[in-house]
Design a protein around this motif. Structure first.
Motif, mmCIF file in Angstrom:
data_model
loop_
_atom_site.group_PDB
_atom_site.id
_atom_site.type_symbol
_atom_site.label_atom_id
_atom_site.label_comp_id
_atom_site.label_asym_id
_atom_site.label_seq_id
_atom_site.Cartn_x
_atom_site.Cartn_y
_atom_site.Cartn_z
ATOM 1 N N LYS A 264 1.088 -1.196 0.021
ATOM 2 C CA LYS A 264 -0.051 0.083 -0.392
ATOM 3 C C LYS A 264 0.779 1.336 -0.022
ATOM 4 O O LYS A 264 0.469 2.172 -0.346
ATOM 5 N N MET A 265 1.830 0.681 0.985
ATOM 6 C CA MET A 265 3.385 2.529 0.947
ATOM 7 C C MET A 265 3.973 2.110 -0.426
ATOM 8 O O MET A 265 5.650 1.642 0.808
ATOM 9 N N PRO A 266 4.848 2.739 -1.376
ATOM 10 C CA PRO A 266 5.803 2.243 -1.077
ATOM 11 C C PRO A 266 7.231 3.010 -0.711
ATOM 12 O O PRO A 266 6.773 3.400 -0.166
ATOM 13 N N SER A 271 11.285 5.231 -4.460
ATOM 14 C CA SER A 271 10.644 6.302 -5.201
ATOM 15 C C SER A 271 10.980 7.280 -5.622
ATOM 16 O O SER A 271 10.852 7.984 -6.614
ATOM 17 N N LYS A 272 12.192 7.879 -4.961
ATOM 18 C CA LYS A 272 13.176 8.634 -5.379
ATOM 19 C C LYS A 272 13.246 8.555 -6.841
ATOM 20 O O LYS A 272 13.700 9.013 -7.686
ATOM 21 N N ILE A 273 14.237 6.919 -6.830
ATOM 22 C CA ILE A 273 14.848 6.444 -8.231
ATOM 23 C C ILE A 273 14.161 6.240 -8.873
ATOM 24 O O ILE A 273 14.259 6.959 -10.101
ATOM 25 N N LYS A 275 11.563 8.110 -9.852
ATOM 26 C CA LYS A 275 10.721 9.106 -10.565
ATOM 27 C C LYS A 275 11.782 9.469 -11.186
ATOM 28 O O LYS A 275 12.116 10.254 -12.282
ATOM 29 N N GLN A 276 13.543 8.899 -10.549
ATOM 30 C CA GLN A 276 14.579 9.551 -11.968
ATOM 31 C C GLN A 276 15.033 8.560 -13.021
ATOM 32 O O GLN A 276 15.149 8.949 -13.897
ATOM 33 N N SER A 277 14.712 7.108 -12.778
ATOM 34 C CA SER A 277 15.026 6.141 -13.484
ATOM 35 C C SER A 277 13.887 5.323 -14.034
ATOM 36 O O SER A 277 14.367 5.274 -15.663
ATOM 37 N N VAL A 278 12.319 5.732 -13.888
ATOM 38 C CA VAL A 278 11.251 4.749 -14.630
ATOM 39 C C VAL A 278 11.023 5.159 -15.264
ATOM 40 O O VAL A 278 9.904 6.817 -15.718
ATOM 41 N N ASN A 279 10.414 4.889 -16.534
ATOM 42 C CA ASN A 279 10.180 5.174 -17.864
ATOM 43 C C ASN A 279 8.163 5.469 -17.376
ATOM 44 O O ASN A 279 7.282 7.160 -17.498
ATOM 45 N N GLY A 280 7.920 4.702 -16.729
ATOM 46 C CA GLY A 280 6.234 4.520 -15.978
ATOM 47 C C GLY A 280 6.168 3.068 -16.222
ATOM 48 O O GLY A 280 6.455 2.244 -15.303
ATOM 49 N N ILE A 281 4.220 3.115 -15.701
ATOM 50 C CA ILE A 281 4.241 1.834 -15.016
ATOM 51 C C ILE A 281 2.987 1.888 -15.249
ATOM 52 O O ILE A 281 2.038 2.113 -15.359
ATOM 53 N N LEU A 282 2.785 -0.429 -15.829
ATOM 54 C CA LEU A 282 1.902 -0.734 -16.179
ATOM 55 C C LEU A 282 0.949 -0.936 -15.539
ATOM 56 O O LEU A 282 1.891 -2.137 -14.732
#
Length: 435
Positions: A264-266, A271-273, A275-282
């Motif tokens: 429930k809570m990432p 989360s910081k990493i 936001k910097q490195s991931v293009n999106g979430i499916l």
């Protein structure tokens, strides 16, 4: 003149801004100690202590979506999950006093087993808090590794308050399942192996719970190939990191096949990493997970739990997105309950029309059951279950009904068996829907 001065001022401002950003990035990097060099160091520590799991090309998936799809088989890892990587790094780096006091972890199963595994080997007392509805197989495996298991709360987040109380009361060291630099570093070693195994990957598709796995992998992948695209996968019932990354407020509720990523809570670090490195979430649903689990078994002979099949489910769902690409994903766990696994495979047979339930009206006399069984067998059908019903109110006393679950090769094969029974004089009706 003013224009030139303005341009020069802008260039100087940009220079100092970039310098400040780089400085902040280096400070964050130093503070968190999570970077490719620390992951490479951890990989050396892990050498010989974990399984160097294989990466295979999925012929079926590659053909289905017209791409090159590669599977990193962490279901073949110790305790059948990638979690042993982060657990090893965390426990090995404890101070002696911390080892003497013991460690604690909260987990739905895979992290629990990983911590218990290494704690036992390092002779460290482990207390594991698991959700009350954690799969029984995972609870029993964790207990068998010598850990004290406490069932508390419906989810990991509900367990967290109790864990904090035990940490303060017994001075235990928390081995967090994802929001811990050592855990992220350990999980990142998987990404290092994957990038070494398969060159020139275009896209990585990684399951996300709290984000430890995708954080570690993304740091390695981006360092080695800045152009690589990285997508996380979550279920529609637990889109916690999706909400963070895409600034949404989707509901988080219910039970999911992918209990390993039902968070429930990432994490704050992760989360910081991300936001910097991931293009999106499916996002994927439960039926897509079922399809991925059964497909992996039928076509690759790979046993995956719900979370372990999440990447494959996302690839199936978004075929156009991966067309012509070189795609890598991780089968991150294989700890699926045997009864649940059997149920998923049987449901797939039903949906494919390869299994059905029929009701056959018969005269209740000796040899009738054998006659029906032989007829079904002669047409290549397989009887999974059979019930001889004599007590229906609407059945005459000298008659009976037989309910049989029949497995066959296809919808057409089922139809041919039913036709043969009818031609032999039996009244037959299908009583199970195929949806």
């Amino acid at each position: 003149m003013w224009f030139l001065f303005s341009q020069a001022f802008s260039i100087i401002s940009l220079y100092f801004k970039n310098k400040m950003v780089n400085k902040e990035h280096q400070l964050l990097k130093k503070k968190m100690q999570i970077h490719i060099d620390s992951i490479k160091d951890a990989s050396k520590e892990l050498f010989g202590n974990i399984v160097r799991t294989p990466t295979i090309r999925s012929q079926y998936l590659s053909s289905e979506i017209n791409a090159e799809v590669f599977l990193k088989l962490e279901n073949l890892q110790y305790t059948s999950s990638f979690k042993v990587r982060g657990a090893y790094v965390s426990i090995k780096r404890l101070k002696e006093k911390q080892k003497q006091m013991g460690v604690i972890a909260m987990s739905a199963g895979n992290h629990a087993q990983a911590v218990a595994w290494w704690a036992k080997k390092e002779r460290v007392k482990a207390t594991i808090v698991m959700p009350e509805h954690a799969p029984l197989s995972k609870v029993m495996k964790t207990k068998s590794l010598g850990a004290e298991v406490i069932l508390k709360g419906r989810t990991l987040n509900e367990s967290q308050t109790y864990v904090s109380e035990l940490v303060n009361e017994k001075k235990l060291t928390l081995i967090h399942p994802y929001d811990d630099p050592n855990v992220v570093i350990g999980q990142g070693t998987l990404g290092l192996e994957l990038m070494q195994d398969i060159e020139n990957l275009d896209i990585l598709v990684i399951p996300i719970g709290g984000g430890g796995l995708i954080s570690g992998i993304s740091i390695v992948a981006k360092a080695l190939n800045p152009n690589i695209e990285i997508y996380g996968v979550q279920t529609e019932k637990f889109p916690s990191m999706y909400n963070v990354l895409h600034k949404k407020h989707l509901n988080i509720l219910g039970d999911t096949l992918a209990d390993g990523i039902a968070v429930k809570m990432p994490g704050k670090i992760t989360s910081k990493i991300i936001k910097q490195s991931v293009n999106g979430i499916l996002l994927i649903d439960e039926f897509e997970l079922e399809k991925a689990i059964s497909s992996l078994f039928e076509n690759e002979r790979v046993v995956a739990e719900g979370a372990g099949a999440a990447g494959v489910a996302a690839i199936f769902k978004n075929k156009d997105m991966f067309f012509g690409k070189r795609v890598g994903t991780v089968i991150c766990g294989g700890n699926i309950d045997a009864r649940l696994f059997a149920s998923i495979l049987n449901r797939k047979l039903l949906m494919d029309g390869r299994m059905t339930k029929v009701r056959i009206d018969i005269i209740d006399e000796p040899g009738m059951l054998a006659r029906i069984s032989n007829l079904i067998a002669s047409y290549g059908g397989n009887i999974i279950e059979i019930y001889h019903q004599r007590m229906f109110n609407d059945v005459p006393v000298k008659n009976a009904k037989i309910d049989a679950i029949i497995e066959a090769l296809s919808v057409e094969h089922i139809a041919s068996i039913i036709k043969a029974l009818r031609e032999d004089g039996f009244q037959v009706s299908e009583i199970m829907e195929k949806s």
